[in-house]
Design an enzyme around this catalytic site. Structure first.
Site: not given
Lengths: 383, 383
Positions: B179, B259, B383
């Site tokens: 992504t 993340e 998110s």
């Protein structure tokens, strides 16, 4: 009542010292007949533990006189020596019970890649045999626990016959099968063939659709043992329904006790072009870590559902997809639907409905959320 | 130097007010020629964001005069109105630059299922155009960040020509593509065909093999723009190698900033029967949550590696598998190998080598560990 709810079975559960904690770790289930028969379903993982390789052979004969199960060690990836340990376990159990080792199924669960302490396991079999009882089902269910916080049992009564069972499993829960050991017993008088048909259909629709963390075990084993002690031969359909009900009950208990989970997620895929499509989409949603985190945070983040659906080969048009979370259609025709603030996610069970608008088939997959507790439980020590 | 390292490009990055935080959220990259050409690779997710649907069409023409990129909103699952927003964005950019809208690529990143604030975005385009500069690459790279903690750029110099680029991406990182939004530029003088060949091969070996969390985005876009400003047409092989090097550099930066991650995991699958087998096994290992947790806990739990390999269709024999963690062969021939206590896992990079002993092909997949921080970052807010 567990595996001793049905007539013709005894069981026990003891602490043999396999687990360092001293908790119960060895269970024995014995089929006392008069007409023993059995069926089994095993992990589809190509890396199979020694007890799986052994028990697959045993079940092929259609007869299982006893099942010896240990927690505290998976006996997987232990090479020829590990297989020899399983063989010795079956031999010892056969000797103590006066049976043939070829009719003794073995199941193990715990850490992969570690040999079992046979100096503790083998004497434990004597102890377990000495404590066999027609009321021992509960103790057997307790002895197969690993990271399970509760033991799992279920019973369904037929007309003069019974199906009961026990299960363990809390992590590595994913299709093919979910990671678990399950022993089901019945006093119905049935041959191996009908038992096998009922068991395969039941696992396909229950354990195979539990996907807690996408990880598939090397040790999955589901056994169905019949004693014939009721003297009754139920019709295949009613019997299969009872087996399915017990499996569904146990599968729901597995999801409810999954490692670190705070939510149980029921994923309903509807209006699919085929059942396979519905299952593929359900699993893709079930395994989406970002969605699992969102559910943990009680965030009805439907974009992550669509993103997961989009990775599948299932038949659908992106601008025809509808998604509901707890009954609120937050996504309609692939775009923004009802107000997401209407979604109430306070409760443990969360229902995600994915409408593919491509047919009339459906499937339900159960999953869990992804939590810091799951990470902690699976990173703080080897399991 | 980013996208302005190559001659023939200007860029800018500004805060248009799309993000509530007031951080930069709009980037513009302009190809000033003299011989503009372009290629693009997009998400394989079937649920595609409006800007992806738009830009796929633009790139098909082989010419991209400018790319307008926003963070702060993915414009995915926003229906026909969302597509209209993308169209209006391209029209406005074309108008300001004096180009044709059919040559303006659009890329968006952020939350799925929310319309973009066009009243802020459209005036932002005027502002971005006013700040275009041959030194604006860095600012553009900063403006496309979402949960990225750092901006990512890379440059490789050829013989009189340059390939440079910028990337964003920190979550939803998985194959097909990872992504991300990526814009690469070069001043080499090349037509769309050679650009496309170089870009496809590079993404297949780099971004497509980054699997941070198994989740595939709706917005992945990788664009390669050539200006021809160097007047040099490099050989295809040397040019493709430069593109691959820039992509590999950016892909490594994406993994390093994923993340919540505390470890970057390099998964090398060797001695596979085919490259496809190697990639399948690498991805299965990369996506195993239990293993990802173990790596986080610095636990060389190789049983979870074998368990992941066992779920694939790749050619291998379970008792021929070897696994090394940071160079220590903890699993040999499917069983216990060298002492796992020899494995040093203190550093951020962890290397898992899976030897399938089935052929001579190989592949490298990059992944991250699974941490409580990842759960927090993806559950505490949308998110």
């Amino acid at each position: 009542m567990s595996v001793t709810a049905a007539k013709g079975f005894t069981a026990s559960g003891i602490a043999a010292g396999i687990k360092e904690s001293g908790n119960p770790d060895l269970a024995l289930v014995v089929n006392t007949g008069p007409r023993p028969a059995a069926a089994g379903v095993f992990t589809s993982n190509r890396v199979k533990a020694a007890p799986v390789l052994w028990s697959e052979q045993v079940v092929r004969g259609g007869r299982v006189s006893a099942v010896i199960l240990n927690s505290g060690g998976a006996n997987a990836c232990t090479g020829p020596a590990g297989f020899q340990d399983t063989h010795a376990t079956a031999e010892k159990t056969a000797e103590v019970l006066g049976h043939n080792a070829g009719e003794i199924a073995v199941a193990s669960t715990g850490l992969i890649g570690v040999r079992l302490p046979m100096d503790k396991l083998l004497p434990g079999i004597d102890q377990a045999a000495a404590q066999l009882s027609a009321h021992g089902g509960e103790k057997a269910a307790i002895a197969i626990k690993t990271t399970d916080t509760v033991h799992k049992t279920a019973v369904v009564e037929g007309d003069g016959w019974v199906v009961g069972g026990m299960a363990k499993g809390a992590g590595m829960l994913a299709p093919g099968l979910a990671t678990m050991l399950v022993v089901l017993t019945t006093d119905a008088d049935l041959e191996a063939g009908p038992l096998d048909a009922a068991l395969r259909e039941a696992t396909r629709l229950t354990f195979d659709r539990v996907d807690s963390d996408g990880c598939m075990s090397t040790n999955d084993t589901v056994l169905l043992l019949a004693s014939g002690a009721s003297g009754i031969t139920p019709g295949q359909e009613v019997f299969a329904e009872a087996v399915r009900a017990v499996c569904a009950d146990l599968a729901r208990q597995l999801i409810g006790d999954a490692e670190g989970a705070s939510k149980d997620i029921r994923i309903e895929v509807v209006n699919a072009a085929s059942e396979d499509d519905a299952v593929e989409v359900g699993r893709s949603i079930a395994r989406n870590n970002l969605l699992k985190c969102a559910i943990h945070g009680e965030d009805p983040n439907w974009g992550r559902v669509l993103s997961a659906i989009g990775t599948t080969k299932a038949a659908f048009e992106p601008d025809e997809l509808n998604v509901a979370i707890n009954g609120v259609w937050v996504c309609k025709k692939g775009s923004v639907g009802e107000d997401r603030d209407l979604v109430d996610m306070r409760y443990r069970e969360v229902v995600i409905t994915a409408d593919l608008a491509a047919g009339s088939d459906s499937a339900v997959i159960w999953a869990n959320d992804l939590t810091a507790d799951y990470v902690h439980e699976n990173s703080a020590y080897s399991s």
